[in-house]
Design a protein around this motif. Sequence first.
Motif, PDB file in Angstrom:
ATOM      1  N   SER A  21       3.019  26.218  37.337  1.00 46.38           N
ATOM      2  CA  SER A  21       1.911  26.638  38.189  1.00 46.38           C
ATOM      3  C   SER A  21       2.142  26.196  39.635  1.00 46.38           C
ATOM      4  CB  SER A  21       0.601  26.047  37.654  1.00 46.38           C
ATOM      5  OG  SER A  21      -0.477  26.428  38.453  1.00 46.38           O
ATOM      6  N   ALA A  22       2.631  24.994  39.810  1.00 43.75           N
ATOM      7  CA  ALA A  22       2.902  24.484  41.157  1.00 43.75           C
ATOM      8  C   ALA A  22       3.983  25.306  41.846  1.00 43.75           C
ATOM      9  CB  ALA A  22       3.306  23.013  41.095  1.00 43.75           C
ATOM     10  N   LEU A  23       4.999  25.689  41.106  1.00 43.08           N
ATOM     11  CA  LEU A  23       6.109  26.453  41.682  1.00 43.08           C
ATOM     12  C   LEU A  23       5.763  27.922  41.898  1.00 43.08           C
ATOM     13  CD1 LEU A  23       9.088  24.933  39.683  1.00 43.08           C
ATOM     14  CD2 LEU A  23       8.551  24.581  42.105  1.00 43.08           C
ATOM     15  N   ALA A  24       4.700  28.394  41.261  1.00 42.69           N
ATOM     16  CA  ALA A  24       4.323  29.806  41.374  1.00 42.69           C
ATOM     17  C   ALA A  24       3.756  30.157  42.745  1.00 42.69           C
ATOM     18  CB  ALA A  24       3.318  30.166  40.287  1.00 42.69           C
ATOM     19  N   GLU A  25       3.262  29.177  43.469  1.00 44.11           N
ATOM     20  CA  GLU A  25       2.673  29.437  44.789  1.00 44.11           C
ATOM     21  C   GLU A  25       3.807  29.480  45.816  1.00 44.11           C
ATOM     22  OE1 GLU A  25       0.633  29.592  48.342  1.00 44.11           O
ATOM     23  OE2 GLU A  25       2.041  27.987  47.890  1.00 44.11           O
ATOM     24  N   PRO A  26       3.921  30.555  46.587  1.00 42.12           N
ATOM     25  CA  PRO A  26       5.069  30.732  47.503  1.00 42.12           C
ATOM     26  C   PRO A  26       5.287  29.592  48.500  1.00 42.12           C
ATOM     27  CG  PRO A  26       3.864  32.787  47.298  1.00 42.12           C
ATOM     28  CD  PRO A  26       3.056  31.743  46.579  1.00 42.12           C
ATOM     29  N   ASN A  27       4.235  29.068  49.105  1.00 39.37           N
ATOM     30  CA  ASN A  27       4.426  27.983  50.073  1.00 39.37           C
ATOM     31  C   ASN A  27       4.962  26.726  49.402  1.00 39.37           C
ATOM     32  OD1 ASN A  27       3.634  29.206  52.563  1.00 39.37           O
ATOM     33  ND2 ASN A  27       1.521  29.125  51.873  1.00 39.37           N
ATOM     34  N   ARG A  28       4.485  26.438  48.199  1.00 33.53           N
ATOM     35  CA  ARG A  28       4.992  25.260  47.480  1.00 33.53           C
ATOM     36  C   ARG A  28       6.450  25.458  47.085  1.00 33.53           C
ATOM     37  NH1 ARG A  28      -0.610  24.955  45.510  1.00 33.53           N
ATOM     38  NH2 ARG A  28      -0.103  26.124  43.634  1.00 33.53           N
ATOM     39  N   LEU A  29       6.800  26.670  46.687  1.00 30.83           N
ATOM     40  CA  LEU A  29       8.196  26.945  46.357  1.00 30.83           C
ATOM     41  C   LEU A  29       9.076  26.779  47.598  1.00 30.83           C
ATOM     42  CD1 LEU A  29      10.264  27.788  44.238  1.00 30.83           C
ATOM     43  CD2 LEU A  29       9.727  30.166  44.771  1.00 30.83           C
ATOM     44  N   HIS A  30       8.581  27.224  48.754  1.00 25.84           N
ATOM     45  CA  HIS A  30       9.336  27.039  50.001  1.00 25.84           C
ATOM     46  C   HIS A  30       9.496  25.557  50.333  1.00 25.84           C
ATOM     47  CE1 HIS A  30       8.148  31.355  51.069  1.00 25.84           C
ATOM     48  NE2 HIS A  30       9.449  31.338  50.848  1.00 25.84           N
ATOM     49  N   ILE A  31       8.464  24.779  50.072  1.00 30.28           N
ATOM     50  CA  ILE A  31       8.552  23.337  50.320  1.00 30.28           C
ATOM     51  C   ILE A  31       9.637  22.727  49.433  1.00 30.28           C
ATOM     52  CG2 ILE A  31       7.342  21.131  50.019  1.00 30.28           C
ATOM     53  CD1 ILE A  31       4.763  22.643  50.937  1.00 30.28           C
ATOM     54  N   VAL A  32       9.652  23.108  48.167  1.00 29.94           N
ATOM     55  CA  VAL A  32      10.674  22.601  47.244  1.00 29.94           C
ATOM     56  C   VAL A  32      12.064  23.003  47.732  1.00 29.94           C
ATOM     57  CG1 VAL A  32      11.606  22.864  44.900  1.00 29.94           C
ATOM     58  CG2 VAL A  32       9.162  22.447  45.241  1.00 29.94           C
ATOM     59  N   GLU A  33      12.199  24.231  48.189  1.00 29.14           N
ATOM     60  CA  GLU A  33      13.499  24.676  48.700  1.00 29.14           C
ATOM     61  C   GLU A  33      13.922  23.877  49.926  1.00 29.14           C
ATOM     62  OE1 GLU A  33      12.742  28.876  49.109  1.00 29.14           O
ATOM     63  OE2 GLU A  33      13.391  29.270  47.061  1.00 29.14           O
ATOM     64  N   LEU A  34      12.977  23.548  50.804  1.00 30.61           N
ATOM     65  CA  LEU A  34      13.292  22.714  51.970  1.00 30.61           C
ATOM     66  C   LEU A  34      13.743  21.319  51.539  1.00 30.61           C
ATOM     67  CD1 LEU A  34      10.447  23.448  54.556  1.00 30.61           C
ATOM     68  CD2 LEU A  34      12.866  24.035  54.772  1.00 30.61           C
ATOM     69  N   LEU A  35      13.023  20.753  50.562  1.00 27.67           N
ATOM     70  CA  LEU A  35      13.319  19.389  50.124  1.00 27.67           C
ATOM     71  C   LEU A  35      14.625  19.304  49.325  1.00 27.67           C
ATOM     72  CD1 LEU A  35       9.743  18.152  49.159  1.00 27.67           C
ATOM     73  CD2 LEU A  35      11.077  17.573  51.204  1.00 27.67           C
ATOM     74  N   ARG A  36      15.114  20.439  48.889  1.00 31.70           N
ATOM     75  CA  ARG A  36      16.393  20.455  48.168  1.00 31.70           C
ATOM     76  C   ARG A  36      17.503  19.891  49.052  1.00 31.70           C
ATOM     77  NH1 ARG A  36      17.930  26.114  45.811  1.00 31.70           N
ATOM     78  NH2 ARG A  36      17.367  26.635  47.936  1.00 31.70           N
ATOM     79  N   ASP A  37      17.379  20.099  50.370  1.00 31.47           N
ATOM     80  CA  ASP A  37      18.399  19.612  51.304  1.00 31.47           C
ATOM     81  C   ASP A  37      18.213  18.156  51.695  1.00 31.47           C
ATOM     82  OD1 ASP A  37      19.613  22.117  51.305  1.00 31.47           O
ATOM     83  OD2 ASP A  37      18.387  22.822  52.977  1.00 31.47           O
ATOM     84  N   GLY A  38      17.107  17.544  51.270  1.00 33.68           N
ATOM     85  CA  GLY A  38      16.883  16.133  51.568  1.00 33.68           C
ATOM     86  C   GLY A  38      15.437  15.861  51.919  1.00 33.68           C
ATOM     87  N   PRO A  39      15.066  14.582  51.967  1.00 35.09           N
ATOM     88  CA  PRO A  39      13.692  14.185  52.251  1.00 35.09           C
ATOM     89  C   PRO A  39      13.226  14.645  53.637  1.00 35.09           C
ATOM     90  CG  PRO A  39      14.972  12.325  51.424  1.00 35.09           C
ATOM     91  CD  PRO A  39      15.935  13.433  51.712  1.00 35.09           C
ATOM     92  N   LEU A  40      11.932  14.947  53.729  1.00 32.53           N
ATOM     93  CA  LEU A  40      11.315  15.362  54.994  1.00 32.53           C
ATOM     94  C   LEU A  40       9.915  14.776  55.100  1.00 32.53           C
ATOM     95  CD1 LEU A  40      12.193  19.185  54.930  1.00 32.53           C
ATOM     96  CD2 LEU A  40      13.218  17.466  56.439  1.00 32.53           C
ATOM     97  N   THR A  41       9.458  14.632  56.332  1.00 36.46           N
ATOM     98  CA  THR A  41       8.071  14.213  56.558  1.00 36.46           C
ATOM     99  C   THR A  41       7.163  15.433  56.463  1.00 36.46           C
ATOM    100  OG1 THR A  41       8.142  14.589  58.932  1.00 36.46           O
ATOM    101  CG2 THR A  41       8.825  12.396  58.155  1.00 36.46           C
ATOM    102  N   VAL A  42       5.865  15.169  56.345  1.00 36.67           N
ATOM    103  CA  VAL A  42       4.882  16.252  56.306  1.00 36.67           C
ATOM    104  C   VAL A  42       4.989  17.095  57.573  1.00 36.67           C
ATOM    105  CG1 VAL A  42       2.425  16.809  56.178  1.00 36.67           C
ATOM    106  CG2 VAL A  42       3.323  14.875  54.883  1.00 36.67           C
ATOM    107  N   GLY A  43       5.132  16.446  58.706  1.00 44.00           N
ATOM    108  CA  GLY A  43       5.241  17.150  59.982  1.00 44.00           C
ATOM    109  C   GLY A  43       6.464  18.049  60.057  1.00 44.00           C
ATOM    110  N   GLU A  44       7.581  17.565  59.550  1.00 50.88           N
ATOM    111  CA  GLU A  44       8.811  18.376  59.557  1.00 50.88           C
ATOM    112  C   GLU A  44       8.658  19.609  58.669  1.00 50.88           C
ATOM    113  OE1 GLU A  44      12.220  14.936  60.277  1.00 50.88           O
ATOM    114  OE2 GLU A  44      11.369  15.197  58.268  1.00 50.88           O
ATOM    115  N   ILE A  45       8.025  19.423  57.521  1.00 49.19           N
ATOM    116  CA  ILE A  45       7.795  20.554  56.616  1.00 49.19           C
ATOM    117  C   ILE A  45       6.872  21.569  57.272  1.00 49.19           C
ATOM    118  CG2 ILE A  45       6.787  21.255  54.405  1.00 49.19           C
ATOM    119  CD1 ILE A  45       7.705  18.448  53.345  1.00 49.19           C
ATOM    120  N   ALA A  46       5.795  21.076  57.870  1.00 52.80           N
ATOM    121  CA  ALA A  46       4.828  21.968  58.530  1.00 52.80           C
ATOM    122  C   ALA A  46       5.511  22.771  59.636  1.00 52.80           C
ATOM    123  CB  ALA A  46       3.668  21.147  59.095  1.00 52.80           C
ATOM    124  N   GLU A  47       6.315  22.107  60.420  1.00 55.73           N
ATOM    125  CA  GLU A  47       7.011  22.778  61.525  1.00 55.73           C
ATOM    126  C   GLU A  47       7.971  23.850  61.013  1.00 55.73           C
ATOM    127  OE1 GLU A  47      10.403  21.480  64.668  1.00 55.73           O
ATOM    128  OE2 GLU A  47       8.643  20.155  64.554  1.00 55.73           O
TER     129      GLU A  47
END
Length: 114
Positions: free
Chosen positions: A9-35
């Motif tokens: 269910s968490a992965l089904a939402e597009p923005n959350r899936l994009h966040i997971v894809e971003l984090l695949r490359d390494g840790p990020l802050t909330v601000g970096e993800i938002a940007e």
Amino acid sequence: MSVKLSTLSALAEPNRLHIVELLRDGPLTVGEIAERLGLQQPQVSKHLRVLSESGLVEMQPSANRRIYKLRSQSFIELNNWLESFRSLWEERFDRLDDYLHELQEKEKKHKDKD
């Protein structure tokens, strides 16, 4: 079922899936993800809360920043669950392949008789 419904269910939402894809490359802050996603920080925080509750990400505080990273165990469980489907489909494709070879052999024998 070894995979929690909350994970899917968490992965089904597009923005959350994009966040997971971003984090695949390494840790990020909330601000970096938002940007990077062009979202407001409160939106990202809500998505990260869902991802965290489902066990997909974990947060590490660092001074006044919150750094998020993927939790490997959840993805190992998801991969193992998907692997059971891969095995099932591979078996079915192998049977289909065998059946097609049988048909080709029958057709070849039939043509040889003519």
